[in-house]
Design an enzyme around this catalytic site. Structure first.
Site, mmCIF file in Angstrom:
data_model
loop_
_atom_site.group_PDB
_atom_site.id
_atom_site.type_symbol
_atom_site.label_atom_id
_atom_site.label_comp_id
_atom_site.label_asym_id
_atom_site.label_seq_id
_atom_site.Cartn_x
_atom_site.Cartn_y
_atom_site.Cartn_z
ATOM 1 N N MET A 1 27.970 -61.724 -16.905
ATOM 2 C CA MET A 1 28.704 -62.874 -17.266
ATOM 3 C C MET A 1 28.078 -64.338 -16.714
ATOM 4 O O MET A 1 27.880 -64.622 -15.517
ATOM 5 C CB MET A 1 30.131 -62.526 -16.273
ATOM 6 C CG MET A 1 30.949 -61.495 -16.802
ATOM 7 S SD MET A 1 32.416 -61.250 -15.733
ATOM 8 C CE MET A 1 31.820 -60.589 -14.342
ATOM 9 N N GLN B 1 19.705 -59.714 -19.698
ATOM 10 C CA GLN B 1 20.354 -59.700 -20.922
ATOM 11 C C GLN B 1 19.682 -60.911 -21.632
ATOM 12 O O GLN B 1 19.753 -61.963 -21.088
ATOM 13 C CB GLN B 1 21.735 -59.861 -20.894
ATOM 14 C CG GLN B 1 22.289 -59.767 -22.469
ATOM 15 C CD GLN B 1 23.748 -60.280 -22.492
ATOM 16 O OE1 GLN B 1 24.229 -61.521 -22.147
ATOM 17 N NE2 GLN B 1 24.522 -59.408 -22.948
ATOM 18 N N CYS C 1 28.340 -62.345 -27.943
ATOM 19 C CA CYS C 1 28.858 -63.539 -27.623
ATOM 20 C C CYS C 1 29.421 -64.592 -28.665
ATOM 21 O O CYS C 1 28.524 -64.632 -29.848
ATOM 22 C CB CYS C 1 27.967 -64.483 -26.786
ATOM 23 S SG CYS C 1 28.589 -65.869 -26.205
ATOM 24 N N LYS D 1 24.264 -54.707 -26.600
ATOM 25 C CA LYS D 1 25.736 -55.104 -26.350
ATOM 26 C C LYS D 1 26.266 -55.681 -27.465
ATOM 27 O O LYS D 1 25.972 -56.708 -27.850
ATOM 28 C CB LYS D 1 25.731 -55.869 -25.073
ATOM 29 C CG LYS D 1 27.383 -55.994 -24.618
ATOM 30 C CD LYS D 1 27.482 -56.768 -23.096
ATOM 31 C CE LYS D 1 28.777 -56.925 -22.674
ATOM 32 N NZ LYS D 1 29.185 -58.287 -23.164
ATOM 33 N N GLY E 1 35.474 -53.732 -21.932
ATOM 34 C CA GLY E 1 36.572 -54.373 -22.444
ATOM 35 C C GLY E 1 37.952 -53.937 -21.799
ATOM 36 O O GLY E 1 38.385 -52.939 -22.238
ATOM 37 N N GLY E 2 38.508 -54.869 -21.106
ATOM 38 C CA GLY E 2 39.870 -54.780 -20.474
ATOM 39 C C GLY E 2 40.050 -53.657 -19.587
ATOM 40 O O GLY E 2 41.179 -53.432 -19.138
ATOM 41 N N GLY F 1 33.641 -56.192 -16.294
ATOM 42 C CA GLY F 1 33.274 -57.492 -15.851
ATOM 43 C C GLY F 1 34.331 -58.146 -15.145
ATOM 44 O O GLY F 1 33.834 -58.559 -13.760
HETATM 45 C C1 LIG Z 1 32.915 -65.836 -17.614
HETATM 46 C C2 LIG Z 1 32.457 -64.859 -18.561
HETATM 47 C C3 LIG Z 1 31.053 -65.038 -18.895
HETATM 48 C C4 LIG Z 1 30.500 -64.074 -19.852
HETATM 49 N N1 LIG Z 1 29.159 -63.985 -20.184
HETATM 50 C C5 LIG Z 1 28.624 -63.132 -20.881
HETATM 51 C C6 LIG Z 1 27.237 -62.966 -21.246
HETATM 52 O O1 LIG Z 1 26.521 -63.943 -20.630
HETATM 53 N N2 LIG Z 1 26.954 -61.903 -22.015
HETATM 54 C C7 LIG Z 1 27.597 -61.111 -22.478
HETATM 55 O O2 LIG Z 1 27.134 -60.267 -23.246
HETATM 56 N N3 LIG Z 1 28.938 -60.964 -22.238
HETATM 57 C C8 LIG Z 1 29.516 -62.028 -21.577
HETATM 58 N N4 LIG Z 1 30.841 -61.808 -21.223
HETATM 59 C C9 LIG Z 1 31.501 -60.756 -21.753
HETATM 60 C C10 LIG Z 1 31.468 -59.826 -20.812
HETATM 61 O O3 LIG Z 1 30.286 -59.141 -20.394
HETATM 62 C C11 LIG Z 1 32.595 -58.689 -20.966
HETATM 63 O O4 LIG Z 1 31.887 -58.121 -22.288
HETATM 64 C C12 LIG Z 1 34.098 -59.176 -21.258
HETATM 65 O O5 LIG Z 1 34.193 -59.901 -20.101
HETATM 66 C C13 LIG Z 1 34.764 -58.010 -21.332
HETATM 67 O O6 LIG Z 1 34.830 -57.066 -20.407
HETATM 68 P P1 LIG Z 1 36.126 -57.185 -19.146
HETATM 69 O O7 LIG Z 1 37.216 -57.049 -20.003
HETATM 70 O O8 LIG Z 1 35.749 -55.975 -18.291
HETATM 71 O O9 LIG Z 1 35.712 -58.394 -18.438
HETATM 72 C C14 LIG Z 1 31.443 -62.893 -20.224
HETATM 73 C C15 LIG Z 1 32.935 -62.812 -19.984
HETATM 74 C C16 LIG Z 1 33.300 -63.783 -19.170
HETATM 75 C C17 LIG Z 1 34.498 -63.502 -18.415
#
Ligand SMILES: Cc1cc2nc3c(=O)[nH]c(=O)nc-3n(C[C@H](O)[C@H](O)[C@H](O)COP(=O)(O)O)c2cc1C
Length: 371
Positions: free
Chosen positions: A50, A103, A133, A172, A245-246, A271
């Site tokens: 993140m 990453q 992303c 990813k 995710g979620g 995340g």
């Molecule tokens: C603030 C923020 C920054 C993120 N930065 C990245 C990143 O650098 N690389 C990536 O693959 N995903 C990034 N994501 C996506 C997360 O890795 C993840 O796929 C997404 O939040 C869904 O998972 P979650 O519902 O458990 O949060 C980011 C998500 C958030 C909320």
């Protein structure tokens, strides 16, 4: 509620609250950030990369809470590592953070291979390529989720990195982008990349709209489809598939591994939930890795993290940058607000963080007394 917060104006910890009986401090088992030895199932629980959140301080805190969780850096572009004058800025980490994946963002196989080799030299355990992303900036640089439209290029990038390093190279990705979200397209994408020998894919179980939605909306609006990831596992049983995710709780995440027909995914990646509720990580070693070690207590985690802050706040690293990650440690507990306010104040003032240890003890013991 504590009347005026548990700290005196000078930051001294008070031994009692609102004139009630003093707390009896229990002895708290200390915690160190020591990772467990790597095992074959170390993708069973991962914390997601993140940007602006999972920096090295955040990851140190997470390691204090779980010895086995696999941690991911924020995305770093291969160009920044290869062309930049200060690779340590992007690559340095504390050894306790391992197992740790870097990453990478990029789509130039040569540059990615160089960056991967540098990362292996720094001691990373895995290289993960970002194909998920959706931000404009990333899309205009031809990396991130838009690469789902170019499976051959992704395969070339993965092949070049695999050739350059001995550590695993993983991907990813999402279940689709824009109108390219058919079962056939996702299957073909995975098959093409897997043909390079890449055997681990983290799947964010929603598609991304590259036009019209912000990255934040792209994490909320397209519907989640866990069934699609299970279906992928049925099509590619030999691949390691990690669901993302979620997912909100450790128990829910564990349950999502198994489908009704018995298909079993290989792991989960969370995340936002572990960032917003970091103490959930204290359950992970027991729940996902059958570890029998006792759960670390919040006060012990605070003690170790404060010691880390004192060592690491220097140069450009400000107290706020380190303490901001601990602000949610008491999320859901009585007096969480007092904790948040105190952490924020100490961070902003860059004052001595040691009173946080006494405060954490007080809050924890109050919780125990109330139980
Ligand atoms: C603030 C923020 C920054 C993120 N930065 C990245 C990143 O650098 N690389 C990536 O693959 N995903 C990034 N994501 C996506 C997360 O890795 C993840 O796929 C997404 O939040 C869904 O998972 P979650 O519902 O458990 O949060 C980011 C998500 C958030 C909320």
């Amino acid at each position: 509620m504590l009347s005026s917060g548990p700290l005196s104006p000078k930051g001294r910890a008070l031994g009692h609250v609102n004139g009630h009986r003093p707390f009896i401090h229990r002895k708290i088992a200390s915690v160190t950030a020591s990772p467990a030895p790597l095992s074959g199932d170390s993708h069973r629980f991962c914390v997601a990369p993140m940007m602006d959140y999972t920096d090295r301080h955040c990851r140190f805190l997470m390691r204090l809470l779980s010895r086995r969780t696999r941690l991911y850096t924020e995305m770093v572009t291969a160009a920044a590592i290869v062309r930049g004058s200060d690779p340590a800025r992007f690559l340095a980490f504390h050894p306790s953070e391992q197992p740790l994946a870097l990453q990478l963002g990029g789509s130039d196989p040569v540059q990615l291979a160089k960056a991967a080799r540098m990362a292996e030299d720094w001691g990373y355990d895995e290289i993960n390529l970002n194909v998920g992303c959706p931000s404009d900036r990333v899309t205009s640089g031809r990396f991130g989720a838009c690469l789902m439209a170019e499976p051959d290029l992704v395969a070339a990038c993965v092949a070049a990195m695999r050739e350059a390093v001995t550590i695993p190279v993983t991907v990813k990705t999402r279940i689709g982008i824009d109108d390219m979200d058919s079962d056939a397209h996702l299957d073909a994408f995975i098959a093409t990349v897997a043909a390079t020998g890449c055997d681990t894919f983290i799947i964010h179980a929603r598609k991304a709209w590259l036009q019209g939605l912000s990255p934040k909306q792209n994490r909320e609006i397209p519907p989640l489809n866990y069934g699609r990831v299970h279906q992928l596992k049925r099509s590619f049983p030999r691949l390691k598939l990690i669901l993302n995710g979620g997912l909100k709780t450790p128990q829910g995440a564990l349950a999502s591994l198994r489908d009704e027909d018995g298909t079993r995914l290989d792991g989960v990646m969370l995340g936002r939930a572990p960032y917003d509720t970091p103490y959930m990580l204290a359950e992970i070693d027991r729940l996902f890795f059958a570890d029998t070690a006792p759960m670390p207590e919040r006060a012990a985690v605070t003690e170790a993290y404060v010691a880390y802050a004192l060592e690491n706040v220097k140069g450009h690293t400000r107290m706020h940058n380190v303490l901001r990650h601990i602000i949610n440690l008491f999320h859901g507990c009585a007096n969480a607000r007092t904790w948040r306010q105190t952490v924020a104040r100490i961070g902003q003032e860059a004052s001595d963080p040691r009173p946080l240890v006494a405060l954490a003890r007080q809050l924890e013991e109050k919780r125990v007394l109330a139980a």
